[in-house]
Design an enzyme around this catalytic site. Sequence first.
Site, short mmCIF file in Angstrom:
data_model
loop_
_atom_site.label_atom_id
_atom_site.label_comp_id
_atom_site.label_asym_id
_atom_site.label_seq_id
_atom_site.Cartn_x
_atom_site.Cartn_y
_atom_site.Cartn_z
N ASP A 1 1.15 -1.29 -0.23
CA ASP A 1 -0.08 0.04 -0.15
C ASP A 1 0.72 1.27 -0.04
O ASP A 1 2.06 1.09 0.42
CB ASP A 1 -1.10 0.42 1.08
CG ASP A 1 -2.08 0.79 1.48
OD1 ASP A 1 -2.44 1.66 -0.05
OD2 ASP A 1 -3.47 0.82 1.99
N GLU B 1 2.67 7.33 -2.12
CA GLU B 1 2.59 8.28 -2.89
C GLU B 1 3.15 9.53 -2.56
O GLU B 1 2.92 10.51 -3.21
CB GLU B 1 1.05 8.18 -3.60
CG GLU B 1 0.38 6.61 -4.27
CD GLU B 1 -0.29 5.86 -3.41
OE1 GLU B 1 -0.32 4.95 -3.52
OE2 GLU B 1 -0.19 6.63 -2.37
N ASP C 1 -8.69 3.40 -2.96
CA ASP C 1 -10.24 3.68 -1.74
C ASP C 1 -11.34 4.65 -2.20
O ASP C 1 -10.37 5.29 -2.91
CB ASP C 1 -9.24 4.70 -0.91
CG ASP C 1 -8.09 4.10 0.09
OD1 ASP C 1 -7.49 2.83 0.27
OD2 ASP C 1 -7.54 5.20 0.28
#
Length: 593
Positions: free
Chosen positions: A422, A425, A489
């Site tokens: 995950d 970024e 998400d």
Amino acid sequence: MKFSNGYWLDRSGYTVEKARGLLDLSVGAAHCGDTGSTVHAYAPVRPVSGRGDTLNVALLSATFTAVADGVIKVELVNHRGVRDRGPHFEVTTPDGYRGEVEQAPGGVTLRAGALAVTLREGEDWTAVFSSAGRRLTASLPRAVAHVVGPDGTSYMREQLSLRPGERVYGLGERFGAFTKNGQSVDIWNEDGGTASEQAYKNIPFYLTSAGYGVFVAEAGGVSFEVGSEVTTRVQFSVEGERLTYYVIDGPSPKDVLRRYTALTGRAPMLPTWSFGLWLTTSFTTDYDERTVMSFIEGMEQRGLPLSVFHFDTFWMRRFHWCDFVWDPATFPDPAGMLARIKARGLRVCVWVNPYIAQRSALFEEGVARGYLVRTTAGDVWQTDLWQAGMALVDFTNPDAVAWYRSKLQALLDMGVDCFKTDFGERIPVRGIAWHDGSDPEKMHNYYTHLYNRTVFDLLREQRGEGEAVLFARSATAGGQQFPVHWGGDNESTYAPWGRHCAAACPCAPPGSPTGVMTSAASRAPRTPACSSAGSRSGCCPHTPACTAQTRCACPGPSMRRRLRSPAGSSPCGSRSCPTCTGWRRRPTPRGCP
């Protein structure tokens, strides 16, 4: 990024120096290690009609190199002496490839198989790309430019022509319209969810309905104006003094993608078990071993074939992400639990990210050994966004890579099979000093490549070729080498799921295996609903009309579409997909939409 004010004027505060001619064409050895045939050209930013015009004027240089069959590299430079600190995309070209050069008075044509670029000396800058004599696109007058903004920032700009009706696709994961014409797209990875112009997987590559593609080989931010600044052109620009891109021949999209992935890397074979259904815990739901086993048993009782169980976020203690230590309060016997899960024939995935919280036992170790990203002042960079006082693993440091791998290795030894990588970024840019001296602006997008490569390489080494798989969120060009990717998400409603499907389409052209979806259940409206496949959704009551159906592990195709599929094929397009062809489905019952 727009630099003009309509057609005639430049944007206020910006100095736009456009190529105003094409001079001194020459054929010679390539720059920077390129092995293909190369053509050099020069372009002053104002007309040169006499000796006096050669003074006090910028001279842009352009290098065209045939690097592979159907691929021509273009490098545009203003000031070559400015250091290029990298990082750079890992681009692979055939050793010793040589294109063909045809010279004529005042002009040169460089060929890479059927693809060619033709340049002619004169008062106007023009470079025309064609395939087997068919014009594809061109860099026309006023296209190439060096720009200086009001704050002194320099940019290099290129514009490639579009024919009437030509459609543009790609640019990575995008949650808006599939056709990019009329859009402004910034290639800049952001943790922005799935309902805006921000995206987790930004890829500076597009292809068009005219039968060619363009890959802008710049690891940092790239700004695209797709028929949005000049309606007949695709514009792309980057900060700095140089801009590199590749024109890639088709004629079919398949041909373009084949050549693009030959340059940037191809996706490896995935393990067979990864094509089955994955079940995951939720960020918002408390769980322990008893809860996990009840989930698995519930799937078995309902006849739902399950392949992988994934532990998300709170398998570790709160405020400790990441220390890679199971929470002893909820999982006192992690090795035993994993063994019990695997005894049911399941694989196990756990959630990780590249951030080290201040409370993690790894924080002091990372600080002492120099494994965490530092500021230009020499301090460890920290933030409270996500985890309190978290720092960032510096994957440009080989020792930090080995350190991070060793923490994951302990989990593999315990019985974990793969990782959900995950984040990746939120990478800082201002005041950052990377171990290898990389340009922070370019590392912002490229960081995810180093992060996912670190994890995937470990899995491939430990599990074998064809047995490694990730569950990654962020990516850049070349990320298709480390599959698979999930969309990010989203709300648990049908509309965002539709946008996920749309976003996967422009991400797929770069060759990235994409299509995993997760749901933020806390944001879901609690209304009973049935899926279009006739199977009960997460909020639907246990109605006979839904629970009586035979389930398929493939989440994508609806039952109606399954019934319309030709013999031997599957709704997802593969003739061998086990999730689509391995189970027989019954018709949708009445009462289900």
